[in-house]
Design a protein around this motif. Structure first.
Motif, PDB file in Angstrom:
ATOM      1  N   GLU A  53       0.821  -1.208   0.000  1.00 56.56           N
ATOM      2  CA  GLU A  53       0.000   0.000   0.000  1.00 56.56           C
ATOM      3  C   GLU A  53       0.859   1.264   0.000  1.00 56.56           C
ATOM      4  OE1 GLU A  53       0.918  -1.044   4.184  1.00 56.56           O
ATOM      5  OE2 GLU A  53       0.137  -2.134   2.433  1.00 56.56           O
ATOM      6  N   PHE A  54       2.081   1.168   0.472  1.00 52.56           N
ATOM      7  CA  PHE A  54       2.984   2.320   0.462  1.00 52.56           C
ATOM      8  C   PHE A  54       3.237   2.775  -0.973  1.00 52.56           C
ATOM      9  CE2 PHE A  54       7.390   3.793  -0.016  1.00 52.56           C
ATOM     10  CZ  PHE A  54       7.382   4.904   0.816  1.00 52.56           C
ATOM     11  N   PHE A  59       1.852   6.258  -5.788  1.00 57.16           N
ATOM     12  CA  PHE A  59       1.404   6.452  -7.165  1.00 57.16           C
ATOM     13  C   PHE A  59       0.255   7.448  -7.230  1.00 57.16           C
ATOM     14  CE2 PHE A  59      -1.401   5.340 -10.696  1.00 57.16           C
ATOM     15  CZ  PHE A  59      -0.527   5.372 -11.765  1.00 57.16           C
ATOM     16  N   PHE A  60      -0.751   7.300  -6.351  1.00 62.47           N
ATOM     17  CA  PHE A  60      -1.882   8.231  -6.334  1.00 62.47           C
ATOM     18  C   PHE A  60      -1.416   9.651  -6.023  1.00 62.47           C
ATOM     19  CE2 PHE A  60      -4.770   4.475  -5.034  1.00 62.47           C
ATOM     20  CZ  PHE A  60      -4.941   4.142  -6.369  1.00 62.47           C
ATOM     21  N   ALA A  61      -0.484   9.780  -5.069  1.00 60.89           N
ATOM     22  CA  ALA A  61       0.033  11.107  -4.741  1.00 60.89           C
ATOM     23  C   ALA A  61       0.749  11.734  -5.919  1.00 60.89           C
ATOM     24  CB  ALA A  61       0.970  11.017  -3.533  1.00 60.89           C
ATOM     25  N   GLY A  62       1.481  10.931  -6.693  1.00 62.22           N
ATOM     26  CA  GLY A  62       2.168  11.456  -7.873  1.00 62.22           C
ATOM     27  C   GLY A  62       1.201  11.935  -8.942  1.00 62.22           C
ATOM     28  N   ILE A  83      -2.422  12.644   0.523  1.00 59.55           N
ATOM     29  CA  ILE A  83      -2.606  11.299  -0.040  1.00 59.55           C
ATOM     30  C   ILE A  83      -1.331  10.469   0.094  1.00 59.55           C
ATOM     31  CG2 ILE A  83      -3.050  10.062  -2.199  1.00 59.55           C
ATOM     32  CD1 ILE A  83      -4.905  12.264  -3.029  1.00 59.55           C
ATOM     33  N   ALA A  84      -0.194  11.118   0.154  1.00 54.53           N
ATOM     34  CA  ALA A  84       1.077  10.386   0.247  1.00 54.53           C
ATOM     35  C   ALA A  84       1.064   9.446   1.452  1.00 54.53           C
ATOM     36  CB  ALA A  84       2.240  11.365   0.361  1.00 54.53           C
ATOM     37  N   ALA A 113      13.890   4.844  -2.324  1.00 54.23           N
ATOM     38  CA  ALA A 113      14.341   5.130  -3.687  1.00 54.23           C
ATOM     39  C   ALA A 113      13.272   4.747  -4.712  1.00 54.23           C
ATOM     40  CB  ALA A 113      15.638   4.386  -3.978  1.00 54.23           C
ATOM     41  N   ILE A 114      12.590   3.630  -4.504  1.00 56.50           N
ATOM     42  CA  ILE A 114      11.529   3.227  -5.429  1.00 56.50           C
ATOM     43  C   ILE A 114      10.391   4.239  -5.408  1.00 56.50           C
ATOM     44  CG2 ILE A 114       9.794   1.462  -5.894  1.00 56.50           C
ATOM     45  CD1 ILE A 114      11.760  -0.625  -4.855  1.00 56.50           C
ATOM     46  N   ALA A 115      10.011   4.678  -4.216  1.00 55.07           N
ATOM     47  CA  ALA A 115       8.948   5.684  -4.113  1.00 55.07           C
ATOM     48  C   ALA A 115       9.352   6.985  -4.806  1.00 55.07           C
ATOM     49  CB  ALA A 115       8.623   5.942  -2.646  1.00 55.07           C
TER      50      ALA A 115
END
Length: 400
Positions: A53-54, A59-62, A83-84, A113-115
């Motif tokens: 979920e992280f 993704f939604f925050a982006g 949303i982050a 790093a992935i986020a």
């Protein structure tokens, strides 16, 4: 009489302890026993370890952040931070100093790093789409996330400090509210940098990336200091080495911040001093000089000399008054500066900070919609167009 080793020792009576040790026991948030300490740290590590979920909420925050930059909306910027997800990996960088585990540190760093790649990639995608749909749109908010400011460091420090304190005090609860401040100062500059890269906003997209890196180093430093102040000291040599490295990186980041902030030019808008008008003075001959009359003995008796004064041409000098130059200063209330474009609504040439002095060299021109543009000349001689509403005149001018 010896105590059997199979029976547990009773804990020491707190009332019988020395006063100094009694205060340390009451203030200590970490269990004293080795097994209890390991279980406590394991619980903290579990809270900051992200799940699927992280990355989903990242993704939604982006996506929301890309829309916020399109519309230049402060409310949507804040919504993206809300949303982050809980930025546990950011707290895990400082918690790894206490745990003393290189594996845990690399796990937290790789998750973060992935986020960050998700946020940056969505920013690049949003910038490309925006350039195709809304080319030349005037955006004032993105420049705020590529500049260093003391309030941003204060907000980030408070957010990281509260998040670490609340996490240690209540390991079973995630400090979601404090994480909003961390997401606002870490993820938003990175997403805006990606948008600037593909959209072509003024200023280097690397500025936003540098702001993100320095903010990340600052958050790790503040988190380590807070944990150390709460009595959570490194468990082994790796923890002390990691903590020392974070402090060193934090000091280097502080030096870079001070150098970059001092390197930014500070322009004070002042009224221009009057230019002295040259006075042209024409010199007229004071007296006409007559040629000497020849003596009568050398002339024939019938010749009478006549002295003739030649007319002198006097030029008339006409001084054409020059119009008073119109000076203005950049005054964008909702941002730290404004954009200079090649033509009204056209390609961005550069950006100017609030307070920068420019010379207005054209009458106001109405562009697309109801936007009024004026042509300006910057202090370094660059000529371009700016939105009239973002300028405050320093000298009187018509239609202002």
């Amino acid at each position: 009489m010896s105590i059997p080793t199979s029976e547990p020792l009773l804990p020491e009576d707190e009332n019988r302890l020395p006063p100094a040790r009694r205060r340390r026991v009451r203030r200590s948030l970490l269990p004293a026993g080795g097994d209890e300490r390991a279980a406590f740290l394991e619980q903290l590590a579990h809270q900051v370890t992200p799940g699927y979920e992280f990355f989903l909420f990242t993704f939604f925050a982006g996506v929301v952040l890309g829309v916020a930059v399109w519309l230049d909306s402060p409310a949507l910027y804040l919504l993206a931070a809300l949303i982050a997800p809980f930025l546990g990996p950011a707290l895990g960088l400082s918690l790894a100093v206490v745990v003393g585990s290189g594996r845990f540190f690399l796990k937290a760093l790789s998750s973060l790093a992935i986020a960050c790649l998700i946020i940056f990639g969505l920013g690049v995608l949003a910038g490309g789409i925006g350039k195709a749909i809304l080319p030349g749109n005037s955006l004032s908010m993105p420049v705020n996330f590529s500049l260093f400011s003391i309030p941003n460091f204060i907000v980030l420090g408070i957010g990281v400090g509260l998040a670490n304190y609340m996490l240690v005090r209540s390991p079973r609860q995630k400090p979601l509210v404090a994480s909003v401040a961390i997401a606002y100062e870490l993820l938003l500059p990175l997403g805006v940098a990606g948008f600037s890269l593909s959209y072509g906003l003024p200023g280097s997209w690397m500025d936003g990336v540098i702001v993100f890196i320095i903010h990340l180093a600052w958050s790790a430093l503040v988190g380590s200091i807070v944990l150390f102040a709460m009595g959570l000291k490194p468990a082994n040599v790796f923890g002390y080495t990691l903590g020392s490295s974070i402090i060193l990186i934090g000091l280097i980041a502080a030096v870079l911040i001070i150098g970059l902030m001092m390197a930014q030019p500070v322009v004070v808008a002042t009224l221009p001093t009057g230019t002295p008008t040259p006075t042209l003075t024409s010199t007229l001959p004071s007296q006409a000089t007559l040629p000497p009359s020849p003596s009568p003995s050398s002339l024939p008796p019938t010749f009478t000399p006549t002295a003739t004064i030649q007319p002198t041409f006097t030029p008339t000098v006409t001084v054409t008054p020059q119009p008073t130059p119109v000076w203005a200063r950049v005054n964008a209330p909702q941002s730290d500066g404004a954009i200079v474009r090649e033509e009204p609504g056209g390609r961005a040439l550069t950006s100017l900070l609030n307070g920068s002095l420019v010379q207005v060299i054209s009458e106001p021109v109405r562009g697309e919609g109801s936007t009024i543009w004026v042509q300006v000349r910057t202090e370094n001689g660059l000529v371009g167009w700016m939105v009239q509403a973002l300028l405050a005149t320093a000298t009187p001018a018509p239609a202002w």
